[in-house]
Each structure stands twice: as structure tokens, then as C-alpha cells.
Design a protein around this motif. Structure first.
Motif, PDB file in Angstrom:
ATOM      1  N   LYS A   1      18.793  48.336 -15.612  1.00  0.00           N
ATOM      2  CA  LYS A   1      17.173  47.755 -15.975  1.00  0.00           C
ATOM      3  C   LYS A   1      16.391  46.261 -15.190  1.00  0.00           C
ATOM      4  CE  LYS A   1      18.949  50.147 -20.037  1.00  0.00           C
ATOM      5  NZ  LYS A   1      19.347  50.025 -21.759  1.00  0.00           N
ATOM      6  N   THR A   2      17.496  45.223 -15.453  1.00  0.00           N
ATOM      7  CA  THR A   2      16.798  44.517 -15.205  1.00  0.00           C
ATOM      8  C   THR A   2      15.753  44.636 -13.248  1.00  0.00           C
ATOM      9  OG1 THR A   2      18.497  43.372 -15.603  1.00  0.00           O
ATOM     10  CG2 THR A   2      17.694  41.887 -14.127  1.00  0.00           C
ATOM     11  N   ILE A   3      16.559  45.442 -12.573  1.00  0.00           N
ATOM     12  CA  ILE A   3      16.380  45.747 -10.962  1.00  0.00           C
ATOM     13  C   ILE A   3      14.783  46.418 -11.737  1.00  0.00           C
ATOM     14  CG2 ILE A   3      16.753  46.982  -8.890  1.00  0.00           C
ATOM     15  CD1 ILE A   3      18.349  44.028  -9.071  1.00  0.00           C
ATOM     16  N   ARG A   4      15.279  47.490 -12.295  1.00  0.00           N
ATOM     17  CA  ARG A   4      13.888  48.954 -12.652  1.00  0.00           C
ATOM     18  C   ARG A   4      12.886  47.361 -13.166  1.00  0.00           C
ATOM     19  NH1 ARG A   4      15.270  53.691 -11.405  1.00  0.00           N
ATOM     20  NH2 ARG A   4      17.682  53.988 -11.556  1.00  0.00           N
ATOM     21  N   PHE A   5      12.889  46.205 -14.323  1.00  0.00           N
ATOM     22  CA  PHE A   5      11.800  45.759 -15.050  1.00  0.00           C
ATOM     23  C   PHE A   5      11.136  44.739 -13.236  1.00  0.00           C
ATOM     24  CE2 PHE A   5      10.571  41.323 -15.992  1.00  0.00           C
ATOM     25  CZ  PHE A   5       9.554  41.249 -16.586  1.00  0.00           C
ATOM     26  N   ILE A   6      11.966  44.068 -12.481  1.00  0.00           N
ATOM     27  CA  ILE A   6      11.396  43.766 -11.680  1.00  0.00           C
ATOM     28  C   ILE A   6      10.926  44.336 -10.457  1.00  0.00           C
ATOM     29  CG2 ILE A   6      12.277  42.327  -9.306  1.00  0.00           C
ATOM     30  CD1 ILE A   6      14.520  41.210 -10.929  1.00  0.00           C
ATOM     31  N   LEU A   7      10.773  45.166 -10.186  1.00  0.00           N
ATOM     32  CA  LEU A   7      10.513  46.594  -9.516  1.00  0.00           C
ATOM     33  C   LEU A   7       8.960  47.244  -9.729  1.00  0.00           C
ATOM     34  CD1 LEU A   7      13.182  48.680  -8.050  1.00  0.00           C
ATOM     35  CD2 LEU A   7      11.577  48.264  -6.561  1.00  0.00           C
TER      36      LEU A   7
ATOM     37  N   CYS B   1      12.769  34.842  -8.903  1.00  0.00           N
ATOM     38  CA  CYS B   1      12.461  33.892  -8.351  1.00  0.00           C
ATOM     39  C   CYS B   1      11.091  33.305  -8.119  1.00  0.00           C
ATOM     40  CB  CYS B   1      13.321  33.392  -6.917  1.00  0.00           C
ATOM     41  SG  CYS B   1      12.214  35.005  -5.879  1.00  0.00           S
ATOM     42  N   GLY B   2       9.992  34.721  -8.210  1.00  0.00           N
ATOM     43  CA  GLY B   2       8.380  33.874  -8.502  1.00  0.00           C
ATOM     44  C   GLY B   2       8.157  34.675  -7.364  1.00  0.00           C
ATOM     45  N   THR B   3       8.858  35.286  -6.321  1.00  0.00           N
ATOM     46  CA  THR B   3       7.937  35.749  -4.943  1.00  0.00           C
ATOM     47  C   THR B   3       8.136  37.593  -5.589  1.00  0.00           C
ATOM     48  OG1 THR B   3       9.948  34.842  -3.605  1.00  0.00           O
ATOM     49  CG2 THR B   3       8.635  36.838  -2.607  1.00  0.00           C
ATOM     50  N   LYS B   4       6.459  37.335  -4.869  1.00  0.00           N
ATOM     51  CA  LYS B   4       5.730  38.729  -5.001  1.00  0.00           C
ATOM     52  C   LYS B   4       6.134  39.524  -4.178  1.00  0.00           C
ATOM     53  CE  LYS B   4       1.930  36.518  -8.426  1.00  0.00           C
ATOM     54  NZ  LYS B   4       2.610  37.135  -9.242  1.00  0.00           N
ATOM     55  N   PHE B   5       5.921  40.676  -4.594  1.00  0.00           N
ATOM     56  CA  PHE B   5       6.041  41.547  -3.440  1.00  0.00           C
ATOM     57  C   PHE B   5       5.441  43.322  -3.771  1.00  0.00           C
ATOM     58  CE2 PHE B   5       9.218  44.875  -5.686  1.00  0.00           C
ATOM     59  CZ  PHE B   5       9.377  44.354  -6.848  1.00  0.00           C
TER      60      PHE B   5
ATOM     61  N   ILE C   1      11.392  43.853   0.553  1.00  0.00           N
ATOM     62  CA  ILE C   1      12.406  43.382  -0.935  1.00  0.00           C
ATOM     63  C   ILE C   1      12.639  44.496  -2.342  1.00  0.00           C
ATOM     64  CG2 ILE C   1      12.085  42.125  -2.879  1.00  0.00           C
ATOM     65  CD1 ILE C   1      10.346  40.112  -0.668  1.00  0.00           C
ATOM     66  N   ALA C   2      11.321  45.585  -1.957  1.00  0.00           N
ATOM     67  CA  ALA C   2      11.278  46.765  -2.968  1.00  0.00           C
ATOM     68  C   ALA C   2      12.375  47.519  -2.532  1.00  0.00           C
ATOM     69  CB  ALA C   2      10.197  47.831  -2.866  1.00  0.00           C
ATOM     70  N   LYS C   3      13.161  47.815  -0.852  1.00  0.00           N
ATOM     71  CA  LYS C   3      13.626  48.461  -0.250  1.00  0.00           C
ATOM     72  C   LYS C   3      14.655  48.093  -1.004  1.00  0.00           C
ATOM     73  CE  LYS C   3      11.595  50.842   2.894  1.00  0.00           C
ATOM     74  NZ  LYS C   3      11.472  50.761   4.794  1.00  0.00           N
ATOM     75  N   HIS C   4      15.400  47.153  -0.154  1.00  0.00           N
ATOM     76  CA  HIS C   4      16.291  46.492  -0.495  1.00  0.00           C
ATOM     77  C   HIS C   4      16.978  46.204  -2.555  1.00  0.00           C
ATOM     78  CE1 HIS C   4      19.165  43.221  -0.447  1.00  0.00           C
ATOM     79  NE2 HIS C   4      19.448  42.783  -1.545  1.00  0.00           N
ATOM     80  N   LEU C   5      15.687  46.217  -3.865  1.00  0.00           N
ATOM     81  CA  LEU C   5      16.186  46.195  -4.849  1.00  0.00           C
ATOM     82  C   LEU C   5      16.453  47.995  -5.040  1.00  0.00           C
ATOM     83  CD1 LEU C   5      13.050  43.903  -6.034  1.00  0.00           C
ATOM     84  CD2 LEU C   5      15.764  43.440  -6.707  1.00  0.00           C
TER      85      LEU C   5
END
Lengths: 664, 58
Positions: free
Chosen positions: A334-340, A347-351, A357-361
């Protein structure tokens, strides 16, 4: 019987009358008649049979001398004639036969007239003529035509006798021999006294005269006896057939057993082949079974064998938790999907979507709960435990199964070699199939059993019928005894019954012993004439079989030389003459043997000098009278060997064509 | 095989007469075998009559 004289007139090569007086002296019982080829020896021999039986010489239409015939004047006639004087039972018979040849006025010859045949005999100093109707029977009483060829001995008769002796199954032949040996009258009497079946006989002739008229019960009994007689005859025929079949089946059984005995080694070899084949079959089955076991074991265990090592390696690998833990502590999907969704990291990095970054997530999703790798590892671990639990002896088991498989394969090779060896040995013996022999034996034994059953049934039926006849007979006799006439007939029947039983016993005893005596005598003479390894045996019908030492050749064609054949025939004739003569000299015997002369045309031409000597010694000592018609060269030899036994000598000289004369 | 010793003489048969008959029958059969003068029927009658005559004679 003795032949006293022969007179030929205008017969074949003889012009005018030629007269021969034969020796009837017991010690000098040989008459020797010699002549060159073409002088008329065979014609003289033929004169005997023409006179006695009217038998025309072979290849001759007219018996009259051609020279005489051609000189018959027109309207005149001449006779060809032969007259023979015979002594038998102290009577002198004169048998004459003549034929008239007449020339017509126109010069042609008339058809030859019927033979004029006459027989005179002297009795009590008076000469009497035999009535026309009795001439044939008188001749047969002297020497019947059927028996004559045993005693008028020439090339033609030898040829016929050879056939008879080789075939040896003619009942006429057996009857003729029985007549000479004196057995036939007894056989005939038995046939007349009592007859089987429906034939008439003396006992039936008497039984029919019993007065049983008016008694319906007795009539019924007589009819019943007739019916039973027919039954006995019918069943008797069946019995004979069944006995023949049984005998044949016994012979077949014996033959099969003999063949099996002879093939015992083959049978053993056959069994060895069968045993080796059975072992081979077993070994082949074992190969199939062990191969199946081997494959089953492999199919079952190969997976564990192949995966055990990778599983061990994997487990070792999984044991290092650091290497497998790629997740982020306290972070779930859920955390990962929220960030995605937010597009901005903690860390505030936008993607951007699709960025690295998205692929890595997205990849991280595989390592965080709920899709935790630990779950898989746990499942994998469990699966590995399941697949590798327990002792694993696959290699040892496989080795054992393979060893068994190889062992079975070796057994097949050994069994194949054993079969090959057994078959080769069987083939080296012979090609007889013992299995077929055993089948044949079983069939023959079944046939024998069936025939024996038929024989037993037929015998029982005959015995029952005979018992019933005996009971009925005694009932009829008991009734018949009430009248005087019937008593006389019953008395006669007692005589018939006794005479029949006496003659039957006499015949059975003497027939067998006479045949045995004949066989020994024939062999004795044959051995004297032909001192070799051949011997002769006689069957029930007096057929002669040649044996070589103890080997029976009766079922084969035994080729004898012409000399051997002639010796066999001479030995046979001398044998029956010898026994018949001995029986005629017995006063108290019932066998009606007789004595006969031997008239022989060229009997020695097929023999060598040594045998001629032997035969010349034998002939006069066995036959009562010997008349030998012989060519000059053989005659000189015969004269040399028989000089003390020759009573009279004649020569036939050919003066011209159709003009031969006899000189003493 | 039956032998002559097994053949018992019945009480009502005279041995001498039986022997005479046997010899007579065999002479007749011997002659007839050689001459074929009589057929079976005639032979049976001749033998039967001879047996009757022989038994009646004292």
C-alpha cells in the motif's frame, strides 16, 4: 498211382504208333526219355494232359501230325490218338482219347471232330468200360485236373505255381494241398455233418424228420432254433470281422510300441528339447519382468534422483536470509502504491509514470507484503521436505534391478544354447516324430479296445444263442423220445454229434501237425537242393514265404533266382508227395493221402551240375514213379546220378520234319 | 486245441459202429472231393441214410 504205358499215334511230331512202357519197379522207378531240341519231348509231355484232360497243347490248333494230315485222301480220314495205361488201387485203367480228321471230296479238311474219349478197366480178369457219365469223375479219382499241375511239371506249370506260391492266399490252392495231404475229406465231412447258419446238414436233415407236428409249442421252438441259427451265423460273421479288426489293432499297437521302443532315444531327446524350450520361455518371461521392474523403479525414483541435488543447493542458498530478503522493513504494497500514485518519493523526489524510479517501485512490490518471498520459500521448503523425506536407496535399488535384469538376460542366452544343442541332437538321431508315434499308439489302443468290446459282445451273443438252442434241443428231444420213431432219430443225432466232435478234434490236431510236418519236410528238401541262407515258411493257406535265416520276408517281395524258384517249387512238391505217401501207408489213420507219379519236362535246365546231382538223388527216393523227359546233355548228367534208379531209357529221334520216333 | 482224448463217447453210441461210419463217410467224401459226383444235398442224404442203416444193423 502208377503210369504204366503211353501210346501216341499221329500225334504232333509222331507218325504212326509210338509206344513207351514206363518203369513201375519200386527200386528202379525212373524212366528217362532223352531227345535233342525239336525232337518232340514237350509234345510227348503234352500228350499226357491232352489224353487225360483234353487240354490242347499251347499254340496248337490241330494235334494231328501235319505230314499225316496232308496225306489224307479226299473222302478218307485218319485219327490222332493217345492212350495211357494207369494202375491204381490194384486196377488197371486204360484211358484213350482220339480225334478224327477227315478230308472232304473237294480236298479241303473238315472241321476236326469232337474228341472220342474212353476209359476201360480190368477187374477180376474182365475188361469193363466206364460209362460216359462217369468218365470225368473216374479221371478225377485217378488224378484230378486241379491237382495235375503239381505232378505234370513243365515250364508253363512252373510259371503258374510261382505265382501261386508267391501269393499263397488262394483257398483253391489250400484245398488242393489239403486234398493231396488227405485233409480235405475230413473238412468236407465236417461241413456236411453240421452247418452253421441256414445251410442244410445231416443233423438238420434228421431234426426235420422228428415228429413234432401238432404241437404248436414245439413248432415254435424249432422256429426259434432256426432264428437263433441265423443269429449265430450273422453274429459269427460280425465276430470274424471284429476278431480281424482286433488282430489288426493289436498288430498296430505292437508296431507303434516297437517304433516307440526303437525311438526311445529320440523320445528322450524330444523331451530334452521340450524341457529346454520351457526353461527358455521362463527365462524370457523373467527378462520381461526384470526389465519392467527396472523401468518402474527408474520412473518412480528418477525425479528425486535428479532434483535432490538442486534442492539441497537451493536449501543451502535459502538458508542465507540476507541473500533472499530484498524487501523494506515496515513497508508494504500500500505504501509503494501510494508513492506510485502520488508520483513523489518519501524523500521528496518526484518521478514520472514509466520512469526508472516507477519501474523500481513496481519491482519492489514483489518483495513487500502481502507478496512476500518468505511465503514462497516456506512453500518451497515444505515441498522439498516432502520430496526428499525418508531413506533414498535409488542407486542401490537400481543396481539390484539391473543386476537381476542382466541375470535374466544371461539365463535366456544359456537356455537358447541348451535348446539349440537339444534340437541338434534330436535332428542327428532321425526324423521320426515321437509325438505322432504316441498319437498313433493312443489311437491304435482305442481301436483295439473298441474291437475287443465288439468281440466280447459277439461271443456273448453267440454263447447265449447256443445255450438257448441247447435248452430248446433238449426240450424237443425230451418230447421226441416219447415216440419210437423219434427215439431212433434222436439216436442217429447222437451218432452225428459224436462223429462230428471226433472228426473236428481229429482235424484240428492233424491239420496243424501236418502243416508243421510239411514245413519241415519242404525245408529239408530245399536245404538239400539249395544249401544257402534261405529257408521256407508256410502260412495257414500253405502259402510259401522265403526267409533269410530268421528274418521274415513274408510281407515283402523276395526276388529269387529262377534256380531258387524252381528249387522252392520242387521242394514243395516233393514235400507234399512225401507226406501224402507216408499217410497212404498208415493203416489206422483217417487221412486219405495218396501216391502220385512225377512227369517232368526239362526239370533240370535251370540247375548247375552239383544241384542236378542232389535233385537226381532226391526225386526217385520221394516220388513213387518218376518220368523225366530231358534234353541229351542234361540227360547224360541225370543218367550218371540216377543210374541205379533208372528202370527204362528211351530216346526220341527226329528223322524228318513231322517224323519223330521213340527208341528204347 | 481239442484232442481226441477230449471227445467222450455218449452212452447210446457204439464205438465200433461209429468208427465204421467215420471211415465210410471219409471214403465217400474223398471220392466226392475228387469227382464232384454229388452235390451237398445228395451227400447229406447219403450220409444220413448210411447212419440210419448202420444203427439199425445188429
Amino acid at each position: 498211382m502208377l503210369i504204366k504205358t503211353i501210346t501216341v499215334e499221329n500225334f504232333l511230331p509222331f507218325q504212326g504208333k509210338q509206344h513207351i512202357k514206363f518203369s513201375t519197379d519200386k527200386d528202379r522207378n525212373v524212366t528217362l526219355i532223352m531227345g535233342n531240341n525239336g525232337a518232340g519231348k514237350t509234345s510227348l509231355a503234352q500228350a499226357f494232359e491232352w489224353c487225360l484232360y483234353g487240354k490242347a497243347p499251347k499254340d496248337t490248333v490241330q494235334v494231328i501230325n501235319a505230314f499225316v494230315r496232308d496225306r489224307i485222301a479226299p473222302g478218307a480220314y485218319r485219327y490222332a490218338s493217345v492212350e495211357i495205361e494207369i494202375e491204381k488201387d490194384e486196377k488197371i485203367y486204360s484211358v484213350s482219347r482220339r480225334q478224327k480228321y477227315a478230308r472232304k471230296e473237294n480236298g479241303s479238311l473238315e472241321k476236326p471232330a469232337q474228341h472220342e474219349f474212353a476209359i476201360f478197366y480190368k477187374e477180376d480178369g474182365e475188361t469193363r468200360q466206364v460209362a460216359a457219365g462217369d468218365r470225368g469223375s473216374t479221371i478225377n479219382r485217378l488224378l484230378s485236373n486241379e491237382l495235375s499241375h503239381y505232378f505234370f511239371f513243365d515250364g508253363e506249370h512252373v510259371k503258374n505255381m510261382r505265382k501261386e506260391i508267391e501269393q499263397g492266399k488262394s483257398s483253391d490252392f489250400a484245398d488242393a494241398v489239403k486234398t493231396i495231404l488227405g485233409l480235405q475229406p475230413i473238412a468236407s465231412a465236417l461241413g456236411h455233418l453240421k452247418a452253421t447258419g441256414n445251410r442244410n446238414s445231416v443233423d438238420r436233415w434228421f431234426s426235420k424228420q422228428l415228429d413234432v407236428a401238432g404241437n404248436a409249442d414245439l413248432e415254435a421252438k424249432k422256429k426259434r432254433i432256426d432264428t437263433l441259427g441265423k443269429t449265430i451265423e450273422r453274429v459269427g460273421e460280425e465276430l470274424e470281422l471284429a476278431e480281424d479288426d482286433e488282430e489288426l489293432a493289436k498288430q498296430n499297437v505292437a508296431e507303434c510300441q516297437r517304433l516307440l521302443r526303437e525311438n526311445a532315444e529320440s523320445e528322450k531327446a524330444q523331451k530334452d528339447v521340450e524341457r529346454a524350450s520351457a526353461l527358455l520361455k521362463q527365462a524370457r518371461v523373467a527378462v520381461t519382468t526384470t526389465r519392467g521392474d527396472l523401468f518402474r523403479l527408474f520412473r518412480k525414483q528418477q525425479y528425486r534422483f535428479l532434483v535432490e541435488r538442486p534442492i539441497r543447493d537451493a536449501k543451502e542458498e535459502l538458508a542465507d536470509e540476507d541473500k533472499i530478503s530484498k524487501g523494506i522493513p515496515s513497508v508494504d504494497d500500500k505504501t509503494i502504491r501510494f508513492i506510485l500514485e502520488r508520483g513523489e518519493c518519501i524523500c521528496g523526489t518526484k518521478f514520472e509514470t514509466g520512469s526508472d524510479i516507477a519501474k523500481h517501485l513496481y519491482e519492489l512490490l514483489d518483495y513487500v507484503p502481502p507478496k512476500d518471498l518468505g511465503t514462497y520459500i516456506s512453500e518451497f521448503d515444505k515441498e522439498c521436505r516432502l520430496r526428499t523425506e525418508g531413506d533414498f536407496t535409488f542407486i542401490d535399488d537400481l543396481a539390484e534391478a539391473y543386476r537381476k535384469y542382466c541375470e535374466a538376460g544371461n539365463s535366456v542366452k544359456t537356455a537358447e544354447k541348451a535348446v539349440e544343442k537339444a534340437v541338434a541332437f534330436l535332428e542327428s538321431l532321425n526324423s521320426v516324430d515321437v509325438g505322432i508315434l504316441r498319437t498313433n499308439l493312443r489311437k491304435a489302443e482305442e481301436d483295439r479296445s473298441r474291437a475287443a468290446g465288439r468281440v466280447a459282445t459277439a461271443r456273448r451273443q453267440i454263447a447265449n444263442a447256443k445255450n438257448e438252442i441247447a435248452t430248446l434241443d433238449s426240450e424237443i428231444k425230451a418230447y421226441s423220445a416219447k415216440s419210437k420213431r423219434n427215439q431212433e432219430i434222436t439216436h442217429c443225432l447222437s451218432y452225428v454229434d459224436y462223429i462230428y466232435r471226433y472228426l473236428d478234434a481229429y482235424y484240428k490236431t492233424h491239420e496243424a501237425s501236418t502243416r508243421e510236418q510239411l514245413r519241415d519236410t519242404v525245408n529239408k528238401f530245399f536245404t538239400e537242393m539249395y544249401n544257402g541262407e534261405l529257408h521256407l515258411s508256410l502260412d495257414d493257406n500253405y502259402g510259401v514265404a522265403v526267409t533269410v535265416d530268421d528274418i521274415d520276408t513274408s510281407h515283402e517281395t523276395w526276388k529269387t533266382s529262377s534256380g531258387q524258384t524252381l528249387a522252392i517249387i520242387l521242394a514243395f512238391i516233393l514235400g507234399i508227395l512225401d507226406i501224402a505217401k507216408a499217410q497212404s501207408e498208415e493203416d489206422d489213420g483217417l487221412l486219405k493221402g495218396d501216391t502220385y507219379p512225377l512227369v517232368m519236362d526239362a526239370p533240370l535246365s535251370d540247375f548247375d551240375k552239383t544241384r542236378i546231382g542232389t535233385i537226381c538223388n532226391l526225386l526217385p527216393s520221394v516220388a513213387e514213379q518218376v518220368i523225366i523227359i530231358i534234353k541229351d546233355t542234361d540227360g547224360e548228367l541225370a543218367e550218371e546220378h540216377m543210374k541205379d534208379r533208372i528202370g527204362r531209357r528211351y530216346t526220341i529221334e527226329r528223322l524228318h520234319d513231322y517224323d519223330s520216333v521213340v527208341k528204347e | 486245441m481239442a484232442s481226441l482224448g477230449d471227445v467222450q463217447l455218449p452212452d447210446d453210441v457204439d464205438r465200433a459202429k461209429a468208427n465204421r461210419l467215420i471211415n465210410w463217410i471219409l471214403d465217400l467224401e474223398d471220392d466226392n472231393d475228387k469227382t464232384a459226383r454229388y452235390d451237398d444235398s445228395a451227400m447229406i442224404q447219403k450220409i444220413g441214410k448210411q447212419i440210419k442203416d448202420e444203427i439199425k444193423c445188429l
